[in-house]
Design a protein around this motif. Structure first.
Motif, PDB file in Angstrom:
ATOM      1  N   GLN A  22     -10.546 -35.434  44.642  1.00  0.00           N
ATOM      2  CA  GLN A  22     -10.660 -34.078  43.919  1.00  0.00           C
ATOM      3  C   GLN A  22     -12.276 -33.540  43.930  1.00  0.00           C
ATOM      4  O   GLN A  22     -12.948 -34.340  43.637  1.00  0.00           O
ATOM      5  N   LYS A  24     -15.133 -31.348  42.609  1.00  0.00           N
ATOM      6  CA  LYS A  24     -14.946 -30.394  41.418  1.00  0.00           C
ATOM      7  C   LYS A  24     -16.600 -29.731  41.462  1.00  0.00           C
ATOM      8  O   LYS A  24     -17.206 -30.424  41.995  1.00  0.00           O
ATOM      9  N   MET A  26     -19.276 -28.277  38.792  1.00  0.00           N
ATOM     10  CA  MET A  26     -19.416 -28.238  37.389  1.00  0.00           C
ATOM     11  C   MET A  26     -20.707 -28.389  36.808  1.00  0.00           C
ATOM     12  O   MET A  26     -21.574 -29.076  37.747  1.00  0.00           O
ATOM     13  N   LEU A  31     -19.641 -32.266  30.645  1.00  0.00           N
ATOM     14  CA  LEU A  31     -18.489 -32.846  31.474  1.00  0.00           C
ATOM     15  C   LEU A  31     -17.169 -33.034  30.378  1.00  0.00           C
ATOM     16  O   LEU A  31     -16.155 -33.634  30.604  1.00  0.00           O
ATOM     17  N   SER A  32     -17.456 -31.944  29.396  1.00  0.00           N
ATOM     18  CA  SER A  32     -16.495 -32.207  28.446  1.00  0.00           C
ATOM     19  C   SER A  32     -15.006 -31.912  28.761  1.00  0.00           C
ATOM     20  O   SER A  32     -14.024 -32.182  28.063  1.00  0.00           O
ATOM     21  N   ASN A  33     -14.833 -31.086  29.673  1.00  0.00           N
ATOM     22  CA  ASN A  33     -13.486 -30.638  30.185  1.00  0.00           C
ATOM     23  C   ASN A  33     -12.719 -31.558  31.130  1.00  0.00           C
ATOM     24  O   ASN A  33     -11.657 -31.443  31.502  1.00  0.00           O
ATOM     25  N   LEU A  34     -13.582 -32.956  31.357  1.00  0.00           N
ATOM     26  CA  LEU A  34     -12.801 -33.870  32.040  1.00  0.00           C
ATOM     27  C   LEU A  34     -12.338 -34.820  30.997  1.00  0.00           C
ATOM     28  O   LEU A  34     -12.821 -35.242  29.963  1.00  0.00           O
ATOM     29  N   VAL A  35     -11.199 -35.502  31.797  1.00  0.00           N
ATOM     30  CA  VAL A  35     -10.625 -36.526  30.945  1.00  0.00           C
ATOM     31  C   VAL A  35     -11.348 -37.918  30.864  1.00  0.00           C
ATOM     32  O   VAL A  35     -11.790 -38.084  32.021  1.00  0.00           O
ATOM     33  N   SER A  38     -11.363 -41.031  33.644  1.00  0.00           N
ATOM     34  CA  SER A  38     -10.507 -40.271  34.668  1.00  0.00           C
ATOM     35  C   SER A  38     -11.077 -40.554  36.157  1.00  0.00           C
ATOM     36  O   SER A  38     -10.599 -40.199  37.218  1.00  0.00           O
ATOM     37  N   PHE A  39     -12.363 -41.057  36.369  1.00  0.00           N
ATOM     38  CA  PHE A  39     -12.763 -41.157  37.867  1.00  0.00           C
ATOM     39  C   PHE A  39     -13.332 -42.659  37.964  1.00  0.00           C
ATOM     40  O   PHE A  39     -13.742 -43.194  37.167  1.00  0.00           O
ATOM     41  N   ALA A  42     -18.398 -41.550  40.698  1.00  0.00           N
ATOM     42  CA  ALA A  42     -19.060 -40.241  40.604  1.00  0.00           C
ATOM     43  C   ALA A  42     -20.214 -40.336  41.447  1.00  0.00           C
ATOM     44  O   ALA A  42     -20.943 -41.415  41.418  1.00  0.00           O
ATOM     45  N   VAL A  74     -16.391 -40.350  31.486  1.00  0.00           N
ATOM     46  CA  VAL A  74     -15.596 -39.947  32.527  1.00  0.00           C
ATOM     47  C   VAL A  74     -15.233 -41.123  33.569  1.00  0.00           C
ATOM     48  O   VAL A  74     -13.962 -40.867  34.261  1.00  0.00           O
TER      49      VAL A  74
END
Length: 168
Positions: A22, A24, A26, A31-35, A38-39, A42, A74
């Motif tokens: 994936q 991204k 950003m 990084l607040s919009n990432l779960v 989830s990675f 990085a 994340v």
């Protein structure tokens, strides 16, 4: 950048670049919009250098710390964060601040006079929350020089590198 590389690559290479990935674009400091968790991996290449270019102290810079906290959040348990940076010392302090990562580093091989460093940061498990102590927090542990050459410079002029992820 990688998506552009995949777009102009041979079809087989492009498919391999995209498989299971994936991509991204950003703000590393938010990084607040990432779960959370989830990675598995990085990677940043000189992004923290740009964020910290005017910082007086990397380890206490609010934007730098926001990036490190966000990355830790994340990453999945045992996940790895790889940071490619021009400097050593100041970056190490930031990456070790708060004891969130075990850090190993190596200077990238090659002929150039100035070669960047690769920092391999393994996410540490969170410690149980204890009652606040009256003493000072412990100083960060020093990073370990990685003697396994996990990074190979492919094209020095464009700093194209290959990383052996099997070690991380």
């Amino acid at each position: 950048e990688w998506e552009d590389h995949a777009k102009y690559s041979a079809p087989e290479e492009a498919a391999a670049l995209r498989q299971g990935m994936q991509w991204k674009h950003m703000d590393l400091c938010d990084l607040s919009n990432l779960v959370a968790g989830s990675f598995d991996l990085a990677l940043e290449k000189f992004t923290l250098d740009a964020i910290l270019c005017e910082a007086k102290d990397d380890a206490t810079d609010p934007r730098g710390n926001a990036a490190i906290l966000g990355l830790h959040r994340v990453l999945a348990p045992g996940g790895t964060f790889i940071s490619i940076a021009w400097g050593r010392g100041r970056r190490e302090l930031l990456l070790q601040a708060g004891g969130l990562f075990d850090v190993e580093w190596q200077q990238l091989p090659g002929e150039a006079h100035q070669r960047p460093y690769a920092y391999f940061c393994k996410k540490r498990a969170p410690k149980p929350v204890a009652a606040p102590a009256a003493s000072k927090p412990a100083a960060p542990r020093s990073g370990k020089v990685s003697t396994d050459m996990a990074v190979v410079v492919v094209h020095e002029a464009s700093l194209e590198i290959q990383i052996d992820f099997s070690k991380y």
